[in-house]
Design a protein around this motif. Structure first.
Motif, PDB file in Angstrom:
ATOM      1  N   THR A 183       0.853  -1.188   0.000  1.00  6.41           N
ATOM      2  CA  THR A 183       0.000   0.000   0.000  1.00  6.41           C
ATOM      3  C   THR A 183       0.890   1.239   0.000  1.00  6.41           C
ATOM      4  N   LEU A 184       0.620   2.169  -0.910  1.00 13.51           N
ATOM      5  CA  LEU A 184       1.437   3.380  -1.011  1.00 13.51           C
ATOM      6  C   LEU A 184       1.368   4.204   0.265  1.00 13.51           C
ATOM      7  N   LEU A 185       2.515   4.801   0.632  1.00 15.56           N
ATOM      8  CA  LEU A 185       2.613   5.626   1.831  1.00 15.56           C
ATOM      9  C   LEU A 185       3.201   6.984   1.482  1.00 15.56           C
ATOM     10  N   ASP A 186       2.847   7.999   2.267  1.00 14.29           N
ATOM     11  CA  ASP A 186       3.571   9.261   2.159  1.00 14.29           C
ATOM     12  C   ASP A 186       4.679   9.253   3.219  1.00 14.29           C
ATOM     13  N   GLN A 187       5.510  10.267   3.216  1.00 15.68           N
ATOM     14  CA  GLN A 187       6.667  10.264   4.108  1.00 15.68           C
ATOM     15  C   GLN A 187       6.271  10.330   5.581  1.00 15.68           C
ATOM     16  N   VAL A 188       5.193  10.994   5.880  1.00 15.18           N
ATOM     17  CA  VAL A 188       4.725  11.058   7.273  1.00 15.18           C
ATOM     18  C   VAL A 188       4.332   9.669   7.751  1.00 15.18           C
ATOM     19  N   GLU A 189       3.651   8.921   6.902  1.00 14.98           N
ATOM     20  CA  GLU A 189       3.236   7.563   7.260  1.00 14.98           C
ATOM     21  C   GLU A 189       4.442   6.634   7.395  1.00 14.98           C
ATOM     22  N   VAL A 190       5.459   6.850   6.574  1.00 13.14           N
ATOM     23  CA  VAL A 190       6.682   6.050   6.666  1.00 13.14           C
ATOM     24  C   VAL A 190       7.315   6.214   8.046  1.00 13.14           C
ATOM     25  N   ILE A 191       7.466   7.440   8.483  1.00 10.78           N
ATOM     26  CA  ILE A 191       8.085   7.711   9.787  1.00 10.78           C
ATOM     27  C   ILE A 191       7.241   7.156  10.918  1.00 10.78           C
ATOM     28  N   ALA A 192       5.936   7.297  10.815  1.00  5.19           N
ATOM     29  CA  ALA A 192       5.037   6.806  11.858  1.00  5.19           C
ATOM     30  C   ALA A 192       5.149   5.281  12.000  1.00  5.19           C
ATOM     31  N   LEU A 193       5.230   4.582  10.878  1.00  4.77           N
ATOM     32  CA  LEU A 193       5.374   3.125  10.938  1.00  4.77           C
ATOM     33  C   LEU A 193       6.686   2.725  11.607  1.00  4.77           C
ATOM     34  N   CYS A 194       7.750   3.389  11.222  1.00  2.42           N
ATOM     35  CA  CYS A 194       9.068   3.027  11.740  1.00  2.42           C
ATOM     36  C   CYS A 194       9.209   3.334  13.218  1.00  2.42           C
ATOM     37  N   GLN A 195       8.552   4.367  13.682  1.00  4.37           N
ATOM     38  CA  GLN A 195       8.667   4.742  15.096  1.00  4.37           C
ATOM     39  C   GLN A 195       8.014   3.733  16.026  1.00  4.37           C
ATOM     40  N   GLY A 196       7.293   2.781  15.455  1.00  8.49           N
ATOM     41  CA  GLY A 196       6.704   1.727  16.266  1.00  8.49           C
ATOM     42  C   GLY A 196       7.691   0.635  16.646  1.00  8.49           C
ATOM     43  N   TYR A 197       8.940   0.776  16.216  1.00  7.33           N
ATOM     44  CA  TYR A 197       9.963  -0.242  16.479  1.00  7.33           C
ATOM     45  C   TYR A 197      11.125   0.371  17.240  1.00  7.33           C
ATOM     46  N   GLU A 198      11.694  -0.432  18.112  1.00  7.94           N
ATOM     47  CA  GLU A 198      12.836   0.029  18.896  1.00  7.94           C
ATOM     48  C   GLU A 198      14.087   0.128  18.023  1.00  7.94           C
ATOM     49  N   GLU A 199      14.225  -0.809  17.071  1.00  7.85           N
ATOM     50  CA  GLU A 199      15.390  -0.817  16.190  1.00  7.85           C
ATOM     51  C   GLU A 199      15.010  -1.431  14.844  1.00  7.85           C
ATOM     52  N   LEU A 200      15.629  -0.918  13.774  1.00  4.33           N
ATOM     53  CA  LEU A 200      15.369  -1.404  12.424  1.00  4.33           C
ATOM     54  C   LEU A 200      16.682  -1.514  11.658  1.00  4.33           C
ATOM     55  N   ILE A 201      16.671  -2.361  10.640  1.00  2.97           N
ATOM     56  CA  ILE A 201      17.797  -2.432   9.712  1.00  2.97           C
ATOM     57  C   ILE A 201      17.309  -1.953   8.356  1.00  2.97           C
ATOM     58  N   VAL A 202      18.095  -1.099   7.719  1.00  2.15           N
ATOM     59  CA  VAL A 202      17.750  -0.546   6.410  1.00  2.15           C
ATOM     60  C   VAL A 202      18.848  -0.962   5.441  1.00  2.15           C
ATOM     61  N   LYS A 203      18.450  -1.623   4.360  1.00  2.00           N
ATOM     62  CA  LYS A 203      19.450  -2.112   3.407  1.00  2.00           C
ATOM     63  C   LYS A 203      18.981  -1.878   1.983  1.00  2.00           C
ATOM     64  N   PRO A 204      19.912  -1.724   1.047  1.00  3.84           N
ATOM     65  CA  PRO A 204      19.526  -1.614  -0.363  1.00  3.84           C
ATOM     66  C   PRO A 204      18.742  -2.851  -0.783  1.00  3.84           C
ATOM     67  N   ALA A 205      17.667  -2.652  -1.526  1.00  9.81           N
ATOM     68  CA  ALA A 205      16.853  -3.782  -1.973  1.00  9.81           C
ATOM     69  C   ALA A 205      17.489  -4.483  -3.161  1.00  9.81           C
ATOM     70  N   ILE A 206      18.364  -3.767  -3.860  1.00 11.48           N
ATOM     71  CA  ILE A 206      19.023  -4.323  -5.041  1.00 11.48           C
ATOM     72  C   ILE A 206      20.528  -4.149  -4.868  1.00 11.48           C
ATOM     73  N   GLY A 207      21.245  -5.232  -5.002  1.00  9.89           N
ATOM     74  CA  GLY A 207      22.707  -5.141  -5.019  1.00  9.89           C
ATOM     75  C   GLY A 207      23.346  -4.685  -3.730  1.00  9.89           C
ATOM     76  N   SER A 208      23.013  -5.342  -2.617  1.00  5.71           N
ATOM     77  CA  SER A 208      23.637  -4.973  -1.339  1.00  5.71           C
ATOM     78  C   SER A 208      24.788  -5.907  -1.011  1.00  5.71           C
ATOM     79  N   GLY A 209      25.557  -6.270  -2.033  1.00  8.75           N
ATOM     80  CA  GLY A 209      26.670  -7.195  -1.836  1.00  8.75           C
ATOM     81  C   GLY A 209      27.718  -6.664  -0.871  1.00  8.75           C
ATOM     82  N   ASN A 210      28.345  -7.604  -0.150  1.00 12.39           N
ATOM     83  CA  ASN A 210      29.425  -7.282   0.798  1.00 12.39           C
ATOM     84  C   ASN A 210      28.973  -6.416   1.959  1.00 12.39           C
ATOM     85  N   GLY A 211      27.656  -6.370   2.196  1.00  9.62           N
ATOM     86  CA  GLY A 211      27.144  -5.609   3.328  1.00  9.62           C
ATOM     87  C   GLY A 211      27.184  -4.108   3.130  1.00  9.62           C
ATOM     88  N   GLN A 212      27.417  -3.665   1.903  1.00 11.49           N
ATOM     89  CA  GLN A 212      27.527  -2.232   1.642  1.00 11.49           C
ATOM     90  C   GLN A 212      26.151  -1.563   1.680  1.00 11.49           C
TER      91      GLN A 212
END
Length: 373
Positions: A153-182
């Motif tokens: 479901t499409l989100l605006d930036q305010v909704e993105v932040i609100a969703l993420c704030q429901g977690y104590e910690e998150l990991i953010v990684k490239p969805a394409i080509g995240s080789g070598n942990g970069q």
């Protein structure tokens, strides 16, 4: 350098002219591919000589001759320095080691369709490709600059932040080509929203924001700071999926990722899931125990047979990618969790250092198909 038919021709030409134009295009593409392969092999061999080989490494004339004779059967001129590297580290003198430059430039390209890999190997779509496999829970998807929740479901930036704030910690990684942990970032709620906005909104156009996975205790005790993953390479050959090689990757020190280029180690896995006695670093340094004290031979990979069964079932569906490197973890309840798959240029070094020649008893069949077909 990209060539298309319409860049050198025009509509309305006769069939003969069109065939000539297509022939020219195909020839130019072949030339481009040859040039790219030469560059790839040069880069890999330069890495070998600058960073991997030691002045004390040697190779006997007899072993060198045996290697060249073996590979000569497949019309391949071989750089025996890769055999020098592997045999010097492992003390296993085998002609079937796959040189890294040859693997990337020839073998991997033969088995995997690079033109399709970018779209298929997008972590944001794993839930569509693999609906029956457990994966880390996705909080937010960033796809081509647009934001979605787990259910697309499409989100605006305010909704993105609100969703993420429901977690104590998150990991953010490239969805394409995240080789070598970069490109991987960790965000804690205590860092505030400005840091979260920087990571997500100022990052690349394709990201996945995930809940932190709690790994199985058997993996946790190897190195608790990182999610330690089971890397398995599988090959679709002769209408059957073969498990080629398996290793456990693990972080070291304070690192939160297990990638070898980031200082991690890899240890071979036996058929029964038990770890082997030693592990190796990215540069081929041998360890008889983890720097933090863990004895490798005491380790067991949980749910190992189940992971292999999943891979053999799922790989059968991916005929455009016949050589795949899979990364799995195992959650606290013992469920296999797909972290990612690598559809091209899967690392060979960590496998051959730990388990010997990459394709083992399948080597002659592989080389015959790639170089003699």
């Amino acid at each position: 350098m990209v060539y298309s038919y319409w860049s050198i021709g025009y509509q309305g030409e006769g069939d003969t002219d069109m065939k000539k134009k297509r022939t020219i295009v195909e020839t130019l593409r072949d030339i481009e591919e040859d040039v790219v392969n030469v560059v790839i092999r040069h880069i890999r061999n330069r890495t070998l000589h600058r960073h991997l080989l030691l002045s004390t490494d040697t190779i006997s004339p007899a072993y060198k001759k045996e290697i060249k004779e073996y590979w000569g059967k497949f019309n391949v001129r071989i750089n025996t320095d890769w055999h020098k590297f592997y045999s010097s580290r492992t003390k296993l003198y085998d002609v079937r080691y796959i040189p890294e430059d040859l693997h990337i430039a020839k073998i991997d390209k033969y088995y995997n369709d690079k033109s399709l890999s970018r779209g298929v190997d997008d972590k944001n779509y794993y839930s569509l490709w693999f609906p029956n496999i457990k994966k880390p829970r996705i909080v937010v998807r960033k796809i081509n600059g647009l934001y979605y929740d787990e259910g697309f479901t499409l989100l605006d930036q305010v909704e993105v932040i609100a969703l993420c704030q429901g977690y104590e910690e998150l990991i953010v990684k490239p969805a394409i080509g995240s080789g070598n942990g970069q490109g991987i970032d960790f965000w804690k709620r205590s860092q505030g929203t400005s840091e979260l906005e920087r990571i997500i909104f100022d990052g690349v156009d394709d990201l996945t924001v995930q809940e932190i996975l709690e790994q199985h205790e058997e993996l946790e005790k190897v190195h608790h700071n990182s999610i330690n993953t089971i890397r398995i390479m599988s090959l679709l050959l002769g209408e059957k999926v073969h498990i080629v090689s398996s290793v456990l990757r693990m972080g070291t020190g304070e690192s939160r990722v297990d990638n070898l280029i980031a200082g991690g180690l890899a240890c071979g896995i036996k058929e029964n899931g038990q770890l082997k006695d030693i592990a190796y670093s990215f540069f081929g340094v041998k360890y008889d125990r983890h720097p933090q004290g863990f004895v490798f031979a005491d380790g067991i990979v949980p749910s190992f047979d189940q992971i292999k069964k999943i891979i053999m079932e799922e790989h059968m569906k991916l005929a455009h990618f016949r050589l795949i490197s899979w990364d799995f973890s195992v959650d606290k309840e013992g469920n296999p969790v797909l972290i990612e798959m690598n559809l091209r240029e899967g690392a060979t070094r960590l496998h051959q250092l730990n388990n010997g020649p990459l394709f083992g008893n399948l080597t002659e069949e592989v080389l015959s198909e790639v170089f003699l077909k």
